[in-house]
Design a protein around this motif. Structure first.
Motif, PDB file in Angstrom:
ATOM      1  N   THR A  96      -6.696   4.400  60.081  1.00 29.78           N
ATOM      2  CA  THR A  96      -5.968   5.627  59.783  1.00 29.78           C
ATOM      3  C   THR A  96      -6.641   6.403  58.657  1.00 29.78           C
ATOM      4  OG1 THR A  96      -4.466   4.335  58.361  1.00 29.78           O
ATOM      5  CG2 THR A  96      -3.747   4.786  60.613  1.00 29.78           C
ATOM      6  N   ALA A 149      -0.451  -0.469  65.956  1.00 29.55           N
ATOM      7  CA  ALA A 149       0.928  -0.257  65.504  1.00 29.55           C
ATOM      8  C   ALA A 149       1.865  -1.250  66.167  1.00 29.55           C
ATOM      9  CB  ALA A 149       1.366   1.182  65.820  1.00 29.55           C
ATOM     10  N   GLU A 154       5.890   3.490  63.499  1.00 30.48           N
ATOM     11  CA  GLU A 154       4.451   3.722  63.593  1.00 30.48           C
ATOM     12  C   GLU A 154       4.086   4.289  64.961  1.00 30.48           C
ATOM     13  OE1 GLU A 154       2.528   0.084  62.676  1.00 30.48           O
ATOM     14  OE2 GLU A 154       3.381  -0.081  60.681  1.00 30.48           O
ATOM     15  N   THR A 157       5.137   7.907  65.034  1.00 30.84           N
ATOM     16  CA  THR A 157       4.226   8.740  64.246  1.00 30.84           C
ATOM     17  C   THR A 157       2.922   8.982  64.989  1.00 30.84           C
ATOM     18  OG1 THR A 157       5.156   7.877  62.177  1.00 30.84           O
ATOM     19  CG2 THR A 157       3.007   8.934  62.047  1.00 30.84           C
ATOM     20  N   LEU A 215       0.939   6.999  58.239  1.00 30.62           N
ATOM     21  CA  LEU A 215       0.478   5.763  58.884  1.00 30.62           C
ATOM     22  C   LEU A 215      -0.255   4.875  57.895  1.00 30.62           C
ATOM     23  CD1 LEU A 215      -0.890   6.835  62.403  1.00 30.62           C
ATOM     24  CD2 LEU A 215       1.097   5.397  61.929  1.00 30.62           C
ATOM     25  N   ASP A 218       2.388   3.372  55.377  1.00 28.90           N
ATOM     26  CA  ASP A 218       3.228   2.324  55.964  1.00 28.90           C
ATOM     27  C   ASP A 218       2.477   1.002  56.023  1.00 28.90           C
ATOM     28  OD1 ASP A 218       5.280   4.098  56.263  1.00 28.90           O
ATOM     29  OD2 ASP A 218       4.897   4.515  58.376  1.00 28.90           O
ATOM     30  N   ASN A 219       1.276   1.044  56.529  1.00 32.28           N
ATOM     31  CA  ASN A 219       0.518  -0.191  56.673  1.00 32.28           C
ATOM     32  C   ASN A 219      -0.062  -0.661  55.345  1.00 32.28           C
ATOM     33  OD1 ASN A 219       0.373  -0.802  59.735  1.00 32.28           O
ATOM     34  ND2 ASN A 219       0.005   1.388  59.595  1.00 32.28           N
TER      35      ASN A 219
END
Length: 503
Positions: A96, A149, A154, A157, A215, A218-219
């Motif tokens: 990402t 994802a 995710e 998104t 993204l 989040d990760n």
């Protein structure tokens, strides 16, 4: 005369707690009253030699099971940490991050193509070709991120990103087509083209890039939480292995001494081998878990964190570079683009400055540094202050980082020259200078990639070592446990048989 029998003189009564007198048996020997059974905790303790041997055997086996259970859980935590950081969320964050760069570069190349127009030798075709290349790479990065994802948010998104990317490409295509239909060898494009580009740029800035960054966030949060939880669990497991191992070793040593004293044997060989095996298992397990905690730290702090920060640096630098083009392309928003350029520049390398002129003057000063003592902040300041694992790595990082700073100063000097030309009414010369400065920005971008490459190697090495560090331990633990347990039983069984025979 009859004798009068006198009663014995009265004396004090015998105490109530006085023990009953011993009785004589038929042979005239004294027989004592039976002993009272032990009370309280003493009732739970084994009272015979055989019972004590069995109790020590059971205690040894229980401690062995506890040791194996703690070791198994610690290995599982280490493997899970390496899996998430090295093979799941970590690579997804990197993907990402690449997506963010490709999207921002798409917009930068679109602005370049519109600014160059039909000027001979301006490089419009090269800008369009790079735009198409970035579009394909962005699509590939987005597909990779979507495959990795594993959460509903995710996936949503990623789906929204695909939809927004389609809308952006449609606006970009319309702007390029309309610009070709109304050629402008010099000067800004038509108002209609500029309006289409504004819509595309706003879509990129307000929709595409924030979603791509979400993204990453989040990760990145998942990686951080996994690292903190799993590394803490591995270190706690190491402590548990040490505590359980020391308790088991103490029990086996005490068991050895008890058997030597009770059965008059100098050494119980199987029990001694079990003790040595336990010592080797505890030592090897402790070293392995310490190594796994180190691999997780290296992968996260020396690899992942730097890769993520430098990927963001590269993307923001590229977006700031596009703002220079937008400054020339859209005079109506020139002041806004200049302020945004300053904000992005200070995000990359922060120096106290009230405006872009002051910032450029500060950047041109000496920025040499010692690791941990960088005279600047921002993403590059964070990187400059990261601790190095070895003197060799420290020297390598300082050398590459100095190259990044040197190239960054050149980029800022080119920006100052371009803006001075615009303020002097020499817009055509500013556009030409902007094109000539592209080579310097490319050199700066390659320096960033070289710095990222150092940390990517550290990340890959740590993940590979983490994968190999626990290899085989799911087989080692039960095999070692079974061997130690059999040795304990082999050492105890002859002594119990000897005890029964002696009775």
């Amino acid at each position: 005369m009859t004798a009068v029998q006198q009663s014995p003189p009265a004396g004090p009564p015998a105490p109530a707690t006085q023990a009953p007198p011993a009785r004589r048996g038929s042979a005239g020997r004294l027989r004592h009253a039976p002993e009272k059974p032990p009370a309280g905790v003493a009732r739970l303790l084994p009272r015979t030699v055989a019972a004590r041997v069995r109790a020590l055997t059971a205690l040894s086996l229980v401690l062995l099971v506890v040791l194996l259970g703690i070791g198994w859980a610690a290995v599982a935590n280490a493997r899970e940490g390496v899996r998430v950081i090295g093979h799941d969320a970590g690579p997804q964050v990197v993907a990402t991050g690449d997506l963010y760069f490709q999207l921002s570069d798409m917009d930068a190349q679109l602005a370049n193509a519109l600014l160059i127009g039909d000027a001979p030798g301006g490089g419009r075709d090269q800008a369009v070709a790079r735009y198409d290349d970035n579009r394909r790479k962005a699509g590939d990065a987005l597909l990779k991120a979507a495959k990795l994802a594993d959460e509903t948010t995710e996936n949503n998104t990623a789906r929204d990103l695909l939809d927004a990317l389609g809308r952006y490409e449609r606006l970009a295509g319309q702007a390029l087509l309309l610009d070709r239909q109304s050629p402008h060898p010099s000067g800004p494009p038509s108002q209609q083209v500029t309006e289409l580009y504004r819509q595309a740029a706003d879509l990129m800035k307000l929709d595409l890039l924030p979603k791509a960054y979400n993204l990453t966030l989040d990760n990145g949060t998942l990686v951080r939480h996994t690292y903190e939880d799993r590394r803490s669990a591995v270190l706690m497991g190491r402590t548990g292995v040490l505590v359980a191992g020391v308790a088991l070793l103490a029990t086996l040593a005490g068991f050895q001494l008890y058997l030597a004293k009770r059965f008059r044997r100098l050494l119980n060989v199987p029990l001694a081998l079990a003790t040595i095996g336990t010592l080797v298992l505890v030592g090897a397990g402790t070293l392995m878990l310490s190594g796994q905690a180190g691999h997780l730290r290296k992968a996260k702090e020396e690899g992942f964190d730097s890769i993520l920060a430098l990927s963001r640096t590269r993307a923001i630098s590229n977006s700031a570079n596009a703002d220079e083009t937008r400054f020339l392309l859209d005079p109506g928003r020139a002041d806004a683009y200049e302020q945004v350029y300053l904000s992005k520049s200070q995000t990359v390398l922060y120096l106290k400055a009230g405006n872009l002129t002051q910032y450029n003057a500060a950047v041109q000063k000496d920025l040499s540094f010692e690791p941990g003592r960088a005279p600047f902040l921002g993403f590059l300041g964070t990187e400059a202050n990261r601790p190095a694992e070895s003197a060799e790595q420290k020297a390598q990082l300082v050398n590459v980082m100095n190259g990044v700073l040197r190239d960054y100063r050149k980029v800022q000097a080119n920006d100052r020259r371009m803006r001075d030309l615009v303020k002097g009414g020499q817009r055509d010369q500013a556009v030409a200078a902007r094109g000539a400065a592209g080579a310097d920005f490319t050199r700066y971008d390659r320096s960033l990639q070289a710095l990222i490459g150092i940390h990517r190697k550290a990340f890959d090495d740590a993940v590979r070592d983490g994968d190999g560090g626990t290899s085989g331990w799911y087989a080692v633990l039960p095999a070692a446990g079974a061997a130690i347990a059999l040795l304990v039983l082999a050492g105890v069984r002859p002594r119990l048989a000897e005890y029964r025979w002696s009775k």
